[in-house]
Design a protein around this motif. Sequence first.
Motif, PDB file in Angstrom:
ATOM      1  N   ARG A 122       0.845  -1.212   0.000  1.00 35.61           N
ATOM      2  CA  ARG A 122       0.000   0.000   0.000  1.00 35.61           C
ATOM      3  C   ARG A 122       0.872   1.250   0.000  1.00 35.61           C
ATOM      4  O   ARG A 122       1.913   1.286   0.628  1.00 35.61           O
ATOM      5  CB  ARG A 122      -0.904   0.031   1.241  1.00 35.61           C
ATOM      6  N   ARG A 123       0.443   2.240  -0.733  1.00 40.65           N
ATOM      7  CA  ARG A 123       1.099   3.553  -0.706  1.00 40.65           C
ATOM      8  C   ARG A 123       0.019   4.616  -0.669  1.00 40.65           C
ATOM      9  O   ARG A 123      -1.095   4.385  -1.137  1.00 40.65           O
ATOM     10  CB  ARG A 123       1.908   3.817  -1.985  1.00 40.65           C
ATOM     11  N   SER A 124       0.359   5.794  -0.183  1.00 45.50           N
ATOM     12  CA  SER A 124      -0.505   6.954  -0.393  1.00 45.50           C
ATOM     13  C   SER A 124      -0.362   7.324  -1.862  1.00 45.50           C
ATOM     14  O   SER A 124       0.736   7.660  -2.312  1.00 45.50           O
ATOM     15  CB  SER A 124      -0.070   8.129   0.485  1.00 45.50           C
TER      16      SER A 124
ATOM     17  N   HIS B  68      -0.870   9.633  -5.000  1.00 45.21           N
ATOM     18  CA  HIS B  68      -1.125  11.058  -5.288  1.00 45.21           C
ATOM     19  C   HIS B  68      -1.839  11.255  -6.619  1.00 45.21           C
ATOM     20  O   HIS B  68      -2.560  12.226  -6.791  1.00 45.21           O
ATOM     21  CB  HIS B  68       0.192  11.835  -5.275  1.00 45.21           C
TER      22      HIS B  68
ATOM     23  N   ILE C   4      -5.386   8.356  -0.705  1.00 46.13           N
ATOM     24  CA  ILE C   4      -4.496   9.142   0.163  1.00 46.13           C
ATOM     25  C   ILE C   4      -5.371   9.939   1.112  1.00 46.13           C
ATOM     26  O   ILE C   4      -6.391  10.504   0.701  1.00 46.13           O
ATOM     27  CB  ILE C   4      -3.549  10.070  -0.639  1.00 46.13           C
ATOM     28  N   TRP C   5      -4.975   9.953   2.370  1.00 46.88           N
ATOM     29  CA  TRP C   5      -5.693  10.717   3.395  1.00 46.88           C
ATOM     30  C   TRP C   5      -5.103  12.126   3.387  1.00 46.88           C
ATOM     31  O   TRP C   5      -3.903  12.282   3.643  1.00 46.88           O
ATOM     32  CB  TRP C   5      -5.494  10.045   4.746  1.00 46.88           C
ATOM     33  N   ARG C   6      -5.918  13.114   3.066  1.00 51.21           N
ATOM     34  CA  ARG C   6      -5.437  14.494   3.037  1.00 51.21           C
ATOM     35  C   ARG C   6      -6.151  15.310   4.110  1.00 51.21           C
ATOM     36  O   ARG C   6      -7.375  15.191   4.275  1.00 51.21           O
ATOM     37  CB  ARG C   6      -5.674  15.130   1.665  1.00 51.21           C
ATOM     38  N   THR C   7      -5.372  16.146   4.780  1.00 48.40           N
ATOM     39  CA  THR C   7      -5.932  16.964   5.870  1.00 48.40           C
ATOM     40  C   THR C   7      -5.618  18.437   5.588  1.00 48.40           C
ATOM     41  O   THR C   7      -6.082  18.973   4.600  1.00 48.40           O
ATOM     42  CB  THR C   7      -5.353  16.504   7.210  1.00 48.40           C
ATOM     43  N   GLY C   8      -4.826  19.053   6.412  1.00 47.14           N
ATOM     44  CA  GLY C   8      -4.409  20.435   6.170  1.00 47.14           C
ATOM     45  C   GLY C   8      -5.450  21.454   6.587  1.00 47.14           C
ATOM     46  O   GLY C   8      -6.438  21.148   7.253  1.00 47.14           O
TER      47      GLY C   8
ATOM     48  N   ARG D 220       7.459  -3.063   0.272  1.00 46.01           N
ATOM     49  CA  ARG D 220       8.403  -2.237   1.018  1.00 46.01           C
ATOM     50  C   ARG D 220       9.279  -3.096   1.909  1.00 46.01           C
ATOM     51  O   ARG D 220       8.809  -4.121   2.422  1.00 46.01           O
ATOM     52  CB  ARG D 220       7.653  -1.286   1.943  1.00 46.01           C
TER      53      ARG D 220
HETATM   54  C1  LIG Z   1      -4.022  11.737   9.557  1.00 45.31           C
HETATM   55  C2  LIG Z   1      -3.248  11.837   8.273  1.00 45.31           C
HETATM   56  C3  LIG Z   1      -3.256  13.027   7.559  1.00 45.31           C
HETATM   57  C4  LIG Z   1      -2.571  13.136   6.344  1.00 45.31           C
HETATM   58  N1  LIG Z   1      -2.616  14.323   5.651  1.00 45.31           N
HETATM   59  C5  LIG Z   1      -1.949  14.430   4.483  1.00 45.31           C
HETATM   60  C6  LIG Z   1      -2.000  15.642   3.731  1.00 45.31           C
HETATM   61  O1  LIG Z   1      -2.655  16.616   4.109  1.00 45.31           O
HETATM   62  N2  LIG Z   1      -1.308  15.703   2.568  1.00 45.31           N
HETATM   63  C7  LIG Z   1      -0.582  14.630   2.106  1.00 45.31           C
HETATM   64  O2  LIG Z   1       0.036  14.729   1.039  1.00 45.31           O
HETATM   65  N3  LIG Z   1      -0.545  13.455   2.787  1.00 45.31           N
HETATM   66  C8  LIG Z   1      -1.214  13.349   3.951  1.00 45.31           C
HETATM   67  N4  LIG Z   1      -1.197  12.157   4.636  1.00 45.31           N
HETATM   68  C9  LIG Z   1      -0.519  11.004   4.047  1.00 45.31           C
HETATM   69  C10 LIG Z   1       0.898  10.871   4.560  1.00 45.31           C
HETATM   70  O3  LIG Z   1       1.634  11.959   4.097  1.00 45.31           O
HETATM   71  C11 LIG Z   1       1.484   9.555   4.072  1.00 45.31           C
HETATM   72  O4  LIG Z   1       0.815   8.510   4.718  1.00 45.31           O
HETATM   73  C12 LIG Z   1       2.968   9.475   4.369  1.00 45.31           C
HETATM   74  O5  LIG Z   1       3.662  10.353   3.530  1.00 45.31           O
HETATM   75  C13 LIG Z   1       3.520   8.092   4.137  1.00 45.31           C
HETATM   76  O6  LIG Z   1       3.244   7.671   2.826  1.00 45.31           O
HETATM   77  P1  LIG Z   1       2.620   6.253   2.588  1.00 45.31           P
HETATM   78  O7  LIG Z   1       1.204   6.314   3.062  1.00 45.31           O
HETATM   79  O8  LIG Z   1       2.739   6.007   1.099  1.00 45.31           O
HETATM   80  O9  LIG Z   1       3.415   5.277   3.379  1.00 45.31           O
HETATM   81  C14 LIG Z   1      -1.859  12.027   5.838  1.00 45.31           C
HETATM   82  C15 LIG Z   1      -1.849  10.827   6.584  1.00 45.31           C
HETATM   83  C16 LIG Z   1      -2.530  10.732   7.769  1.00 45.31           C
HETATM   84  C17 LIG Z   1      -2.510   9.426   8.526  1.00 45.31           C
END
Ligand SMILES: Cc1cc2nc3c(=O)[nH]c(=O)nc-3n(C[C@H](O)[C@H](O)[C@H](O)COP(=O)(O)O)c2cc1C
Length: 189
Positions: free
Chosen positions: A10-12, A14, A127-131, A169
Amino acid sequence: MDVMTAVLTRRSEHLLVEPAPSDQEFTYLLRAAATAPDHGRLRPWRWILVRGEGRAALGRCFAEDCPAPDHRRDQAQAAPRRAPLLATLVFAPVADQRIPEWEQLAAASAMTSSLTLLLHARGFGSIWRTGRFTESAGARRLLGLQPDERLLGWLYIGTPAQLQPRRRRIPDDVTDRVTVLTDQLVGAS
Ligand SMILES: Cc1cc2nc3c(=O)[nH]c(=O)nc-3n(C[C@H](O)[C@H](O)[C@H](O)COP(=O)(O)O)c2cc1C
């Protein structure tokens, strides 16, 4: 896909394109994800699915909350177009004397983590995005949040644009994060 493979590949993601799961498929996967540990089975969360024109409306809310210059606003407005489905995660804590709010937040997080793995195992990416936009008053209004609810962000969901399967990974060495309470230590205390 076995669980270890799902976790390690799994990856985030984009870059996400169509197709995204239908509302029915999302709900089907969510039912499974909701079996994650949840003290008291309070289900202190809900999801709001945003697609199509809904994404454009959300983008306008993001832009309203974005300070100048204009190119920043344009970026904010376009942000929701980065995936075909934006699943809005809403934390809806339940007043419960036995189970504090932090545990309920942990349950919401555990459910979301399971959901990302289930999506991945089905060939979807997320991908989980917050901000800053989790604080957007306009987004809260558009999505109909109650005053006691909190926006925990959006799971951007679709199909990864990259076609090759992700490699497994090599997990980081986290052994320094583990200690063992030995019998000797117990005796010395
Ligand atoms: C609660 C939470 C909030 C996140 N918010 C963002 C975000 O706003 N922007 C973003 O690019 N990634 C966000 N992420 C994703 C992480 O950046 C990402 O999981 C991390 O870089 C590791 O990458 P991977 O998931 O591929 O292992 C968030 C992850 C979590 C758990």
